[in-house]
Scaffold this motif. Structure first.
Motif, short mmCIF file in Angstrom:
data_model
loop_
_atom_site.label_atom_id
_atom_site.label_comp_id
_atom_site.label_asym_id
_atom_site.label_seq_id
_atom_site.Cartn_x
_atom_site.Cartn_y
_atom_site.Cartn_z
N PHE A 3 27.41 73.72 15.06
CA PHE A 3 27.77 74.84 15.94
C PHE A 3 26.64 75.87 16.00
N ARG A 4 26.09 76.20 14.87
CA ARG A 4 24.99 77.17 14.83
C ARG A 4 23.76 76.58 15.53
N ALA A 5 23.53 75.31 15.32
CA ALA A 5 22.35 74.68 15.91
C ALA A 5 22.40 74.70 17.43
N VAL A 6 23.55 74.47 18.02
CA VAL A 6 23.64 74.41 19.48
C VAL A 6 23.95 75.77 20.11
N ALA A 7 24.11 76.79 19.29
CA ALA A 7 24.43 78.13 19.82
C ALA A 7 23.26 78.71 20.62
N ASP A 8 22.06 78.30 20.31
CA ASP A 8 20.88 78.85 20.96
C ASP A 8 20.52 78.06 22.23
N PRO A 9 20.30 78.75 23.36
CA PRO A 9 19.99 78.06 24.62
C PRO A 9 18.72 77.20 24.55
N THR A 10 17.73 77.65 23.79
CA THR A 10 16.49 76.85 23.66
C THR A 10 16.79 75.53 22.97
N ARG A 11 17.61 75.58 21.92
CA ARG A 11 17.94 74.34 21.21
C ARG A 11 18.79 73.41 22.07
N ARG A 12 19.66 73.97 22.90
CA ARG A 12 20.44 73.12 23.82
C ARG A 12 19.51 72.44 24.82
N LYS A 13 18.50 73.18 25.28
CA LYS A 13 17.53 72.58 26.20
C LYS A 13 16.72 71.49 25.49
N LEU A 14 16.39 71.71 24.24
CA LEU A 14 15.67 70.69 23.46
C LEU A 14 16.50 69.42 23.36
N LEU A 15 17.79 69.56 23.11
CA LEU A 15 18.66 68.39 23.01
C LEU A 15 18.69 67.62 24.33
N LYS A 16 18.78 68.33 25.45
CA LYS A 16 18.78 67.67 26.76
C LYS A 16 17.45 66.95 27.00
N LEU A 17 16.38 67.60 26.61
CA LEU A 17 15.06 67.04 26.80
C LEU A 17 14.90 65.73 26.03
N LEU A 18 15.47 65.69 24.84
CA LEU A 18 15.33 64.50 23.98
C LEU A 18 16.42 63.46 24.26
N ALA A 19 17.32 63.74 25.17
CA ALA A 19 18.43 62.83 25.44
C ALA A 19 17.96 61.50 26.01
N ASP A 20 16.88 61.52 26.78
CA ASP A 20 16.44 60.31 27.45
C ASP A 20 15.39 59.51 26.69
N ARG A 21 14.62 60.21 25.86
CA ARG A 21 13.54 59.48 25.19
C ARG A 21 12.99 60.25 24.00
N ILE A 67 5.74 66.38 19.79
CA ILE A 67 5.86 67.83 19.81
C ILE A 67 5.00 68.45 20.92
N THR A 68 3.86 67.86 21.22
CA THR A 68 3.00 68.42 22.27
C THR A 68 3.69 68.37 23.63
N ASP A 69 4.35 67.25 23.94
CA ASP A 69 5.08 67.14 25.21
C ASP A 69 6.28 68.08 25.24
N ILE A 70 6.99 68.15 24.13
CA ILE A 70 8.16 69.02 24.05
C ILE A 70 7.75 70.46 24.28
N SER A 71 6.71 70.89 23.61
CA SER A 71 6.24 72.28 23.69
C SER A 71 5.85 72.68 25.11
N SER A 72 5.37 71.73 25.88
CA SER A 72 4.93 72.05 27.25
C SER A 72 6.09 72.47 28.15
N HIS A 73 7.32 72.23 27.73
CA HIS A 73 8.50 72.59 28.52
C HIS A 73 9.03 74.00 28.21
N PHE A 74 8.38 74.70 27.28
CA PHE A 74 8.89 75.99 26.82
C PHE A 74 7.81 77.05 26.86
N PRO A 75 8.18 78.28 27.23
CA PRO A 75 7.21 79.39 27.28
C PRO A 75 7.07 80.06 25.91
#
Length: 110
Positions: free
Chosen positions: A12-30, A34-42
């Protein structure tokens, strides 16, 4: 369970943050490095890594080394805990929708 162990696995605490929810969606497909992941966040790669560590502590993602890169993978199984908790409250939504339907049908009849 000690509070530090509980904190370590708190989905619950882990998914409470919008950035972490976006990370989960990003990793859902593949799996992603870290370099690719980081490019999606400011934010810095360090900040993204901190978010990934929280998700990892909750067992929602795992990391593995591939050469010089760290690759991250989603593990959605702990989300079942969230789904079970939310499903308890579905009955309230179902009840509200039934009441709305009844109200609308009675309005039409008048």
């Amino acid at each position: 369970m000690s509070s530090s162990a509980q904190k370590q696995h708190d989905v619950f605490r882990a998914v409470a943050d919008p950035t972490r929810r976006k990370l989960l969606k990003l990793l859902a497909d593949r799996e992603m490095p870290i370099t690719d992941i980081s490019s999606h966040f400011p934010m810095t790669r360090t900040a993204v890594s901190k978010h990934l560590r929280i998700l990892s502590d909750a067992r929602l993602v795992s990391e593995r080394k591939s050469g010089r890169e760290k690759l991250y993978t989603l593990h959605p199984e702990p989300l079942i805990e969230l789904q079970e908790w939310l499903s308890y409250f579905e009955r309230y939504w179902d009840n509200k929708l039934s009441m709305l339907k009844h109200y609308v049908e009675n309005e039409d009849a008048e």
